[in-house]
Design a protein around this motif. Structure first.
Motif, short mmCIF file in Angstrom:
data_model
loop_
_atom_site.label_atom_id
_atom_site.label_comp_id
_atom_site.label_asym_id
_atom_site.label_seq_id
_atom_site.Cartn_x
_atom_site.Cartn_y
_atom_site.Cartn_z
N ARG A 23 0.84 -1.18 0.00
CA ARG A 23 0.00 0.00 0.00
C ARG A 23 0.88 1.24 0.00
NH1 ARG A 23 -5.07 0.80 0.07
NH2 ARG A 23 -6.10 2.55 1.07
N ASP A 75 -9.42 -1.72 2.40
CA ASP A 75 -8.70 -2.31 1.28
C ASP A 75 -9.25 -3.68 0.90
OD1 ASP A 75 -7.71 -4.12 3.17
OD2 ASP A 75 -5.86 -2.99 3.45
N ASP A 125 -8.36 8.75 0.28
CA ASP A 125 -8.31 7.74 -0.77
C ASP A 125 -9.00 8.21 -2.04
OD1 ASP A 125 -7.07 6.03 1.02
OD2 ASP A 125 -8.92 4.98 1.56
N PRO A 139 -11.51 4.01 -6.76
CA PRO A 139 -11.09 3.01 -5.79
C PRO A 139 -11.26 1.59 -6.28
CG PRO A 139 -12.35 4.73 -4.72
CD PRO A 139 -12.47 4.96 -6.19
N ASP A 173 -6.08 4.55 -5.98
CA ASP A 173 -6.36 4.89 -4.58
C ASP A 173 -5.44 6.04 -4.20
OD1 ASP A 173 -6.29 4.88 -1.69
OD2 ASP A 173 -7.25 2.92 -1.77
N SER A 175 -4.26 6.91 -1.49
CA SER A 175 -3.22 6.54 -0.53
C SER A 175 -2.02 5.87 -1.19
CB SER A 175 -3.80 5.60 0.54
OG SER A 175 -4.73 6.30 1.34
N ASP A 176 -2.13 5.57 -2.47
CA ASP A 176 -1.01 5.00 -3.21
C ASP A 176 -0.19 6.07 -3.93
OD1 ASP A 176 -1.23 2.31 -2.58
OD2 ASP A 176 -2.71 1.94 -4.13
N TRP A 191 -4.50 -2.08 -5.03
CA TRP A 191 -5.50 -1.03 -5.08
C TRP A 191 -5.30 -0.06 -6.24
CZ3 TRP A 191 -2.34 -2.40 -1.05
CH2 TRP A 191 -2.93 -3.23 -0.08
N SER A 280 -4.75 9.64 5.24
CA SER A 280 -5.97 9.23 4.53
C SER A 280 -7.23 9.80 5.17
CB SER A 280 -6.06 7.70 4.47
OG SER A 280 -6.25 7.14 5.75
#
Length: 291
Positions: A23, A75, A125, A139, A173, A175-176, A191, A280
């Motif tokens: 992640r 996730d 996200d 997502p 996503d 967060s990536d 993700w 996030s």
């Protein structure tokens, strides 16, 4: 151990992605850079980093009661045996938003809790924001895609240039995605796929430039503690919002090596049970509201 930032060169193999098989928090992206294990460096870079870390607004979302009863994490994995303490989650959320308002001086835009979207408090996200451009993500979990409409409305009210992922084969996503102030790193993971990473390149293409940046490192023994929020107050004051000693006592000491930073601890034990992190839980924006 996890590195907050990385030092060294990255082999350039593609114009848009950093391949990370986990992640995409700042811990994983930076560790990939340091170890040089065939990861890729983004070619997207800002012409100027003078505004990096400066924010005027934050979008957050209240925690719905359904967050405490969700069977899986955001996730898609099993949430495990430890239940969410919803009352504690609300207290931690209150402290977090208080820091955004009082310590960072941000105008906090709070979205109402929606029981139909148990993970909606993880707004980070749902978009990638830099400058006046906001890229709405797609997502990996189809059930989370309907969360985006409320975020989109706020972004449009703030007069940002809103870009949407139109490729149905793409997953992305927020967060990536890591922005260092100079360039973007996108983690290729469960993700976020390559087509999702291409969407980041397309949205911020005006920043594209071949880069070869170097980064210094700060290593913490606990991987989740590497996820932080950096902000600048005024011309010289830098703030680092990091996980608390309550959660990761061994990771607090390394932060003391940053004498020029104002350190602000914040706990997020409960959202972490569903895959959440400090970054996030908000979308940070540098934008003057036009009235």
């Amino acid at each position: 151990m996890a590195d907050l930032q990385a030092k060294g060169r990255v082999q350039k193999q593609a114009p848009w992605s950093v391949q990370v098989q986990a992640r995409g928090s700042n811990k994983e992206c930076s560790r990939a850079v340091q170890e040089g294990q065939g990861f890729q460096q983004s070619r997207m870079t800002m012409a100027s980093i003078s505004s990096f870390g400066k924010y005027t607004h934050a979008i957050v979302c209240c925690i719905p009661s359904s967050f405490g009863t969700a069977d899986t994490t955001a996730d898609g994995s099993d949430s495990g045996a430890e239940p969410v303490d919803l009352a504690k989650a609300h207290r931690q959320y209150g402290v977090y938003t208080g820091i955004l308002r009082q310590k960072l001086g941000l105008q906090v835009i709070e979205l109402a809790a929606d029981e139909g979207f148990p993970y909606s408090t993880l707004v980070g996200d749902l978009a990638v924001i830099q400058g006046d451009t906001a890229l709405l993500t797609r997502p990996w979990m189809p059930s989370r895609r309907d969360e985006i409409s409320s975020v989109k409305k706020v972004l449009e009210e703030l007069k940002l240039r809103v870009v949407e992922v139109t490729d149905e084969g793409a997953t992305l996503d927020g967060s990536d995605v890591l922005f260092t102030g100079r360039e973007f790193f996108v983690g290729i993971s469960k993700w976020t796929n390559h087509r999702g990473a291409e969407m980041v390149a397309d949205a911020f293409r005006t920043m594209e430039q071949l880069t070869d940046h170097h980064y210094e490192t700060l290593t913490v023994p606990d991987d989740p503690a590497a996820n932080c929020i950096y902000a600048r107050l005024g011309q010289k004051s830098s703030v680092l919002l990091h996980r608390s000693a309550e959660e990761y006592p061994n990771s607090v000491q390394p932060f003391q090596k940053l004498p020029d930073y104002t350190l602000i601890p914040a706990a997020c034990t409960e959202v972490a049970k569903h895959g959440g992190t400090l970054s996030s839980c908000s979308l940070l924006i540098n934008k003057k509201l036009e009235i």
